[in-house]
Motif scaffolding. Sequence first.
Motif, PDB file in Angstrom:
ATOM      1  N   LEU A  55     -25.575   1.501  11.471  1.00  0.00           N
ATOM      2  CA  LEU A  55     -24.560   0.986  10.566  1.00  0.00           C
ATOM      3  C   LEU A  55     -23.183   1.091  11.215  1.00  0.00           C
ATOM      4  O   LEU A  55     -22.884   2.048  11.923  1.00  0.00           O
ATOM      5  N   GLU A  56     -22.340   0.090  10.948  1.00  0.00           N
ATOM      6  CA  GLU A  56     -20.937   0.158  11.335  1.00  0.00           C
ATOM      7  C   GLU A  56     -20.165   0.900  10.240  1.00  0.00           C
ATOM      8  O   GLU A  56     -20.696   1.168   9.150  1.00  0.00           O
ATOM      9  N   ILE A  57     -18.901   1.195  10.524  1.00  0.00           N
ATOM     10  CA  ILE A  57     -18.124   1.951   9.554  1.00  0.00           C
ATOM     11  C   ILE A  57     -16.695   1.446   9.463  1.00  0.00           C
ATOM     12  O   ILE A  57     -16.068   1.112  10.468  1.00  0.00           O
ATOM     13  N   ILE A  58     -16.204   1.362   8.226  1.00  0.00           N
ATOM     14  CA  ILE A  58     -14.786   1.187   7.935  1.00  0.00           C
ATOM     15  C   ILE A  58     -14.316   2.500   7.328  1.00  0.00           C
ATOM     16  O   ILE A  58     -14.922   3.003   6.371  1.00  0.00           O
ATOM     17  N   ALA A  59     -13.262   3.074   7.896  1.00  0.00           N
ATOM     18  CA  ALA A  59     -12.726   4.332   7.380  1.00  0.00           C
ATOM     19  C   ALA A  59     -11.816   4.059   6.190  1.00  0.00           C
ATOM     20  O   ALA A  59     -10.995   3.138   6.219  1.00  0.00           O
ATOM     21  N   HIS A  60     -11.970   4.868   5.167  1.00  0.00           N
ATOM     22  CA  HIS A  60     -11.134   4.746   3.971  1.00  0.00           C
ATOM     23  C   HIS A  60     -10.190   5.940   3.919  1.00  0.00           C
ATOM     24  O   HIS A  60     -10.631   7.081   3.750  1.00  0.00           O
ATOM     25  N   GLN A  61      -8.891   5.659   4.081  1.00  0.00           N
ATOM     26  CA  GLN A  61      -7.884   6.713   3.987  1.00  0.00           C
ATOM     27  C   GLN A  61      -7.287   6.685   2.587  1.00  0.00           C
ATOM     28  O   GLN A  61      -6.598   5.746   2.215  1.00  0.00           O
ATOM     29  N   TYR A  62      -7.539   7.735   1.829  1.00  0.00           N
ATOM     30  CA  TYR A  62      -7.038   7.799   0.456  1.00  0.00           C
ATOM     31  C   TYR A  62      -6.480   9.183   0.114  1.00  0.00           C
ATOM     32  O   TYR A  62      -5.996   9.409  -1.002  1.00  0.00           O
ATOM     33  N   GLU A  63      -6.544  10.123   1.063  1.00  0.00           N
ATOM     34  CA  GLU A  63      -6.246  11.516   0.753  1.00  0.00           C
ATOM     35  C   GLU A  63      -4.808  11.935   1.026  1.00  0.00           C
ATOM     36  O   GLU A  63      -4.396  13.025   0.618  1.00  0.00           O
ATOM     37  N   ALA A  64      -4.042  11.111   1.712  1.00  0.00           N
ATOM     38  CA  ALA A  64      -2.662  11.495   2.017  1.00  0.00           C
ATOM     39  C   ALA A  64      -1.908  11.805   0.730  1.00  0.00           C
ATOM     40  O   ALA A  64      -2.009  11.079  -0.260  1.00  0.00           O
ATOM     41  N   THR A  65      -1.151  12.892   0.749  1.00  0.00           N
ATOM     42  CA  THR A  65      -0.464  13.323  -0.456  1.00  0.00           C
ATOM     43  C   THR A  65       0.853  13.984  -0.095  1.00  0.00           C
ATOM     44  O   THR A  65       1.127  14.279   1.077  1.00  0.00           O
ATOM     45  N   ALA A  85      -9.572   8.580  15.084  1.00  0.00           N
ATOM     46  CA  ALA A  85     -10.337   9.259  16.135  1.00  0.00           C
ATOM     47  C   ALA A  85     -11.841   9.063  15.949  1.00  0.00           C
ATOM     48  O   ALA A  85     -12.611   9.188  16.915  1.00  0.00           O
ATOM     49  N   PHE A  86     -12.261   8.727  14.736  1.00  0.00           N
ATOM     50  CA  PHE A  86     -13.682   8.486  14.476  1.00  0.00           C
ATOM     51  C   PHE A  86     -14.141   7.132  15.016  1.00  0.00           C
ATOM     52  O   PHE A  86     -15.321   6.836  15.079  1.00  0.00           O
ATOM     53  N   LYS A  87     -13.186   6.292  15.377  1.00  0.00           N
ATOM     54  CA  LYS A  87     -13.417   4.970  15.967  1.00  0.00           C
ATOM     55  C   LYS A  87     -14.175   4.014  15.030  1.00  0.00           C
ATOM     56  O   LYS A  87     -15.202   3.430  15.394  1.00  0.00           O
ATOM     57  N   PRO A  88     -13.654   3.848  13.820  1.00  0.00           N
ATOM     58  CA  PRO A  88     -14.237   2.829  12.929  1.00  0.00           C
ATOM     59  C   PRO A  88     -13.815   1.444  13.387  1.00  0.00           C
ATOM     60  O   PRO A  88     -12.978   1.298  14.291  1.00  0.00           O
ATOM     61  N   ILE A  89     -14.350   0.405  12.762  1.00  0.00           N
ATOM     62  CA  ILE A  89     -13.918  -0.944  13.147  1.00  0.00           C
ATOM     63  C   ILE A  89     -12.553  -1.269  12.540  1.00  0.00           C
ATOM     64  O   ILE A  89     -11.842  -2.137  13.040  1.00  0.00           O
ATOM     65  N   SER A  90     -12.200  -0.572  11.451  1.00  0.00           N
ATOM     66  CA  SER A  90     -10.862  -0.695  10.870  1.00  0.00           C
ATOM     67  C   SER A  90     -10.646   0.480   9.928  1.00  0.00           C
ATOM     68  O   SER A  90     -11.584   1.214   9.604  1.00  0.00           O
ATOM     69  N   ILE A  91      -9.396   0.660   9.508  1.00  0.00           N
ATOM     70  CA  ILE A  91      -9.043   1.687   8.534  1.00  0.00           C
ATOM     71  C   ILE A  91      -8.419   1.002   7.333  1.00  0.00           C
ATOM     72  O   ILE A  91      -7.454   0.243   7.463  1.00  0.00           O
ATOM     73  N   ASN A  92      -8.976   1.253   6.165  1.00  0.00           N
ATOM     74  CA  ASN A  92      -8.396   0.777   4.913  1.00  0.00           C
ATOM     75  C   ASN A  92      -7.629   1.933   4.292  1.00  0.00           C
ATOM     76  O   ASN A  92      -8.193   2.988   4.005  1.00  0.00           O
ATOM     77  N   SER A  93      -6.340   1.735   4.065  1.00  0.00           N
ATOM     78  CA  SER A  93      -5.493   2.836   3.612  1.00  0.00           C
ATOM     79  C   SER A  93      -4.866   2.581   2.244  1.00  0.00           C
ATOM     80  O   SER A  93      -4.309   1.511   1.987  1.00  0.00           O
ATOM     81  N   HIS A  94      -4.967   3.591   1.381  1.00  0.00           N
ATOM     82  CA  HIS A  94      -4.162   3.650   0.159  1.00  0.00           C
ATOM     83  C   HIS A  94      -2.827   4.266   0.563  1.00  0.00           C
ATOM     84  O   HIS A  94      -2.711   5.479   0.716  1.00  0.00           O
ATOM     85  N   ILE A 121      -7.335   0.234  16.793  1.00  0.00           N
ATOM     86  CA  ILE A 121      -8.077   0.036  15.553  1.00  0.00           C
ATOM     87  C   ILE A 121      -7.139  -0.530  14.489  1.00  0.00           C
ATOM     88  O   ILE A 121      -6.071   0.050  14.228  1.00  0.00           O
ATOM     89  N   PRO A 122      -7.481  -1.664  13.877  1.00  0.00           N
ATOM     90  CA  PRO A 122      -6.610  -2.242  12.851  1.00  0.00           C
ATOM     91  C   PRO A 122      -6.460  -1.304  11.650  1.00  0.00           C
ATOM     92  O   PRO A 122      -7.448  -0.752  11.154  1.00  0.00           O
ATOM     93  N   ILE A 123      -5.218  -1.127  11.202  1.00  0.00           N
ATOM     94  CA  ILE A 123      -4.929  -0.360   9.992  1.00  0.00           C
ATOM     95  C   ILE A 123      -4.500  -1.334   8.909  1.00  0.00           C
ATOM     96  O   ILE A 123      -3.526  -2.075   9.071  1.00  0.00           O
ATOM     97  N   LEU A 124      -5.226  -1.336   7.819  1.00  0.00           N
ATOM     98  CA  LEU A 124      -5.019  -2.277   6.733  1.00  0.00           C
ATOM     99  C   LEU A 124      -4.561  -1.521   5.493  1.00  0.00           C
ATOM    100  O   LEU A 124      -5.145  -0.495   5.134  1.00  0.00           O
ATOM    101  N   HIS A 125      -3.543  -2.033   4.837  1.00  0.00           N
ATOM    102  CA  HIS A 125      -2.989  -1.378   3.658  1.00  0.00           C
ATOM    103  C   HIS A 125      -3.478  -2.126   2.412  1.00  0.00           C
ATOM    104  O   HIS A 125      -3.296  -3.342   2.297  1.00  0.00           O
TER     105      HIS A 125
END
Length: 278
Positions: A55-65, A85-94, A121-125
């Motif tokens: 499986l591929e992975i998209i990282a979900h960043q939601y924990e920043a506070t 650093a986990f090398k996902p195909i992209s990062i989806n960020s809240h 790695i593309p960072i998507l907001h």
Amino acid sequence: MEIKFFGAWWGLDHLGLKGMVKKVKSAGYDGIEIGIPKDEKLRYELQRLLEDFDLEIIAHQYEATGTNPAEYADSLKYFMDIAAAFKPISINSHTGKDFWPMESNLQFIDLCDPIEKTYGIPILHETHRGRFLYAPSVASAYFNKRPNLKINFDLSHWCCVSESLLEDQTEAVHLAIARAHHIHARVGHAQGPQITDIKNPYWDNEIQVFTNWWKEVYLARKRDGNPSITITPEFGPLPYAPINDTGTTAYINFFEQNLIVMDHLKECEQQWKLELSL
């Protein structure tokens, strides 16, 4: 151009990492969208499971506070570094907060740029309520300030915030389509971010409106020469899903709803490809 479908981990965390990954794979997804664990042992376990289940992975960043923008910026960098650093195909960020000034939220966007360049790695907001892209009019201002801003396209939130299907905000929608590199495929409506049941014909108009938007994203990325576009069907559990009469469980099975969305979009993909070939 192909569509790659990703299963959301939202609502599946009670299964544990192996249970989540196995369920997503068994459902026919190409990958999983998931938060990257802070614990090193869990990150190793997740990496091994992704390899085992192919499986591929998209990282979900939601924990920043943070209680203020400066604290938040430090937290955002910490979690972005873990995700990248986990090398996902992209990062989806809240990203950011809807009540912080534009200057602060712009700093968060700029903070992500060197991380994106360092890791490639593309960072998507995400266009999400409570975040800096919470509404179409506000998002348009950010798009103008940062022309290279890339987004995760989820207009269910915009519909909820504006109490409409954005009929009178087509310019903002077009600006979002031009910047969309990932889609959260959930159908919202004028009074909420998620229709009650995608099988109910009451919602046919909303489903068609959202499908048309997803098609426009697909066509825009194809015109750009992208080899693929990623989509995460993202109907959610309680409290997004309506509660049943017993007051204890959801009225619908959100995982089943997402499979229906994936099947719907697979059919659409074939139709879109046919239209392009004529």
